[in-house]
Design an enzyme around this catalytic site. Structure first.
Site, PDB file in Angstrom:
ATOM      1  CE  LYS A  85      65.290  -9.078 -12.716  1.00  0.00           C
ATOM      2  NZ  LYS A  85      63.934  -9.647 -12.667  1.00  0.00           N
TER       3      LYS A  85
ATOM      4  CB  CYS B  40      22.477 -13.518  -9.227  1.00  0.00           C
ATOM      5  SG  CYS B  40      20.696 -13.224  -9.249  1.00  0.00           S
TER       6      CYS B  40
ATOM      7  CB  CYS C 100      19.483 -10.085 -11.109  1.00  0.00           C
ATOM      8  SG  CYS C 100      20.397  -9.269  -9.773  1.00  0.00           S
TER       9      CYS C 100
ATOM     10  CE  LYS D 196      63.853  -8.517  -8.649  1.00  0.00           C
ATOM     11  NZ  LYS D 196      63.843  -9.869  -8.068  1.00  0.00           N
TER      12      LYS D 196
ATOM     13  CG  ASP E 211      57.654  -8.967 -13.030  1.00  0.00           C
ATOM     14  OD1 ASP E 211      58.302 -10.029 -13.029  1.00  0.00           O
ATOM     15  OD2 ASP E 211      56.825  -8.666 -12.152  1.00  0.00           O
TER      16      ASP E 211
ATOM     17  CD  GLU F  58      69.959  -4.189 -21.746  1.00  0.00           C
ATOM     18  OE1 GLU F  58      69.051  -5.030 -21.877  1.00  0.00           O
ATOM     19  OE2 GLU F  58      71.123  -4.377 -22.127  1.00  0.00           O
TER      20      GLU F  58
ATOM     21  CB  CYS G  78      21.012 -12.355  -5.591  1.00  0.00           C
ATOM     22  SG  CYS G  78      21.454 -10.797  -6.401  1.00  0.00           S
TER      23      CYS G  78
ATOM     24  CB  CYS H 277      17.009  -9.998  -7.330  1.00  0.00           C
ATOM     25  SG  CYS H 277      17.984 -11.460  -7.761  1.00  0.00           S
TER      26      CYS H 277
ATOM     27  CE1 TYR I   1      68.397 -11.226 -21.960  1.00  0.00           C
ATOM     28  CE2 TYR I   1      66.090 -10.576 -21.900  1.00  0.00           C
ATOM     29  CZ  TYR I   1      67.093 -11.461 -21.546  1.00  0.00           C
ATOM     30  OH  TYR I   1      66.796 -12.564 -20.788  1.00  0.00           O
TER      31      TYR I   1
END
Length: 659
Positions: free
Chosen positions: A112, A420, A425, A308, A114, A110, A402, A405, A220
């Site tokens: 795995k 900003c 801007c 794994k 995560d 099956e 920024c 601008c 499962y």
């Protein structure tokens, strides 16, 4: 009252049947609009008659209960971890140990997933408790949050006096991308990967937040399967599916360990094709009686092992760190990398998210670094390699002004992002226009970033609404803008007026409002004017609209600048009403996969055609796939379709199916 009770029960059965068809069988029977209408009717009836609110009502999936803490719960049977295998030798050693007891063995392999283990308890067929794995012996009760996951049945489709189920809660890659995009715009810390995001979502004290994040669940295992007459793991999976659970269909059966090894090697190459993260495969002895005889060690079953996958991390160099100013004013540092191939594509840039992330990982310009793709999607820098420094590397600091601008940059308390301070801007305006014309918003073909830069610099537009006032004579004066290009662009702008309310809402760039929320709001209110009247409190009553989003929407429509912008759109003739699909639903209930390079359409357009005609554009091939549309250089998905005997259509054959 009995009529109301009967109607509530009928609605519950209809909604849960739709959930089962969608999650359990991958065969949707209701449109989103039909599903939402049933849910709204149920919520309304239960609100008027709270004494009829049942524990298995799907209205409980929207969340809203705020817990002060999670009580501890002792598991009926300890949730043990699996031993790990990292190579073929480990798998052969596992097989040797099993065959020292049984000469003939069948293995089930099956995926795995995560995510994180979630244990469920049902009594008299009704979900009574959901809990985290915790220490294995004791976990945390998260029942209210678990109920928000539509893949988990609130009432079993078959009666069982007592049932304990184990499965994996996870966050799909698409949900992970949306969540991190929303958090980045809000100046919040980002989740590192879908597993962390799922874990954080299931442990939210406010279950409404959990509901917004659209988690999935694959069951499962059941406790004491032999007492239910289940003789094998495959029989357990079939039983779980019959009960209404979502069971991952991607499992295979093998008689020899060498077949298992070959399959593991193949899956390591195709792991990125799934819409969720997998970090390996689980190999189990299929026969339950053999499992019982093999037994357990102190911490692991002897009849199962987890293979794994090796981590896909590659080394490269950060050549520079540049700042991008987004449409909400957030300054995002981005690493320009020496291009390198990782997880299926070449990567030359990676977001560094914020200064806290850079400092925590001690990332410097010129550093050798390891990178990977978070959720197999987003390039990210895992860590720097200080042992390879030459002394010429430079420490990065966030700018005080920024870069677009020259306005002051601030970092508000409690936020991870720098912003900003200027509402005018040009970077924010530019990014807002780029978002407005994007494919999932107003879909104005020919208006890429370069053209938008030219229009802004020439003073032809100040915001997205000005696009509808562009004239041919002014456009042809732009560099590299010929007469034909100008005509095509103006035609695309005119066509965009008919996109309808949902894409327009998304295109407005309201903070926290994504494409799906745009569809929900369009379905709920029908017109922009009705949406603009909605209060924050009213908006929070809509499924999938949380407090932060509701407040953001209400605040957006209270601004004078919004009124002026919408007035310009209205004057230009932009349609601000919800549209209904009138196309024949020739693919209704079908799951269809598009793979490879198509000659006449790009893949996204083909998937759009599938959905417009009632189908589901799936990202991976399974036994439930109706057919696969394969173009040039189709890879593992085409191979999988042939192995499963799934029909494979050319682009031309697919086009002939369209009305």
């Amino acid at each position: 009252m009995s009529d109301v009770a009967q109607r509530i029960r009928a609605l519950i059965q209809q909604i849960e049947e739709a959930n089962y068809q969608y999650h359990g069988l991958d065969q949707p029977t209701l449109s989103d609009a039909e599903y939402d209408a049933l849910m709204q009717e149920l919520i309304s009836l239960e609100k008027d008659h709270p004494e009829l609110l049942a524990p298995d009502s799907p209205s409980q999936r929207v969340g809203g209960v705020i817990s002060k803490k999670f009580p501890e719960v002792r598991h009926a049977e300890a949730l043990l971890s699996l031993d790990n295998a990292f190579n073929a030798g480990d798998l052969r050693e596992f097989d040797r140990r099993v065959r020292s007891v049984f000469a003939k063995v069948e293995y089930v392999v099956e995926l795995k997933i995560d995510g994180l283990t979630v244990a469920l308890t049902y009594e008299d067929g009704v979900l009574m408790r959901g809990a985290t794995r915790g220490s294995g012996e004791v976990g945390e009760e998260i029942t209210t949050n678990v109920k928000t996951i539509s893949a988990i049945p609130l009432r079993l489709r078959q009666f069982a006096p007592r049932l304990d189920v184990r499965g994996e809660g996870y966050m799909p890659k698409a949900s992970f991308l949306r969540l991190n995009q929303d958090r980045e715009e809000a100046g919040q810390a980002l989740f590192a990967n879908p597993r962390n995001a799922a874990a954080g979502s299931l442990r939210q004290l406010d279950s409404k937040i959990t509901a917004q994040r659209k988690l999935g669940y694959f069951a499962y295992q059941v406790l004491l399967p032999q007492e239910m007459g289940l003789a094998s793991q495959t029989a357990v999976l079939d039983y779980l599916k019959a009960l209404g659970f979502s069971v991952n269909p991607e499992y295979e059966i093998f008689a020899e360990i060498e077949e298992v090894i070959r399959y593991c090697e193949e899956m390591a190459e195709t792991r990125h094709s799934f819409p969720y993260d997998i970090d390996g495969l689980v190999i189990k002895v299929n026969d339950i009686a053999q499992q019982q005889e093999l037994g357990f060690t102190a911490k692991s079953p002897r009849w199962a092992i987890a293979f794994k996958f090796p981590a896909e991390q590659v080394e490269t160099i950060i050549e520079d760190i540049v700042i991008r100013v987004g449409r909400t004013g957030v300054l995002t540092p981005t690493a320009n990398l020496t291009p390198v191939f990782v997880a299926g594509s070449t990567v030359g840039r990676a977001t560094l998210h914020n200064i806290d992330n850079i400092q925590a990982k001690d990332i410097r310009i010129g550093d050798h670094v390891l990178i990977q793709k978070a959720g197999d999607v987003i390039p990210e820098v895992v860590k720097s390699l200080p042992e390879k420094r030459t002394g010429e590397e430079r420490v990065f600091t966030m700018p005080e002004l920024c870069p677009e601008c020259q306005s002051p940059v601030i970092r508000e308390e409690g936020e991870a992002a720098h912003r900003c301070t200027s509402i005018t801007c040009p970077a924010q305006q530019r990014e807002a226009i780029i978002h407005f014309v994007s494919r999932d918003a107003m879909n104005i073909d020919g208006l890429g970033p370069a053209v938008i830069y030219q229009l802004l610099e020439a003073g032809l537009i100040k915001d997205a609404a000005d696009l509808y006032s562009l004239e041919f004579d002014a456009l042809v004066e732009l560099e590299r803008m010929g007469k034909k290009s100008a005509e095509n662009l103006l035609n695309a702008i005119v066509q965009s007026k008919e996109r309808g309310l949902a894409p327009l809402i998304f295109g407005l760039g309201i903070r926290h409002v994504g494409e799906k929320a745009g569809k929900i709001l369009a379905q709920k209110y029908g017109t922009m004017d009705e949406l603009a009247k909605a209060s924050s409190e009213e908006l929070q009553g809509i499924p999938d609209i949380g407090p932060a989003m509701a407040q953001s929407i209400a605040r957006f429509f209270q601004q004078e600048s919004t009124h002026s912008f919408l007035a310009k759109l209205r004057q230009a003739g932009v349609d601000m009403t919800a549209q209904r699909s009138t196309k024949a639903q020739v693919f209704a209930g079908m799951s269809i996969v598009v793979t490879g390079s198509l000659e006449h359409w790009d893949r996204q357009f083909a998937e759009q055609l599938i959905e417009e005609h009632g189908g589901k554009a799936a990202s991976s091939v399974s036994k439930k796939t109706a057919f696969v549309v394969a173009g040039e250089k189709a890879g593992s998905k085409l191979t999988k379709a042939k192995e499963l005997g799934i029909p494979v259509l050319t682009e031309e054959e697919f086009a002939k199916l369209l009305p």
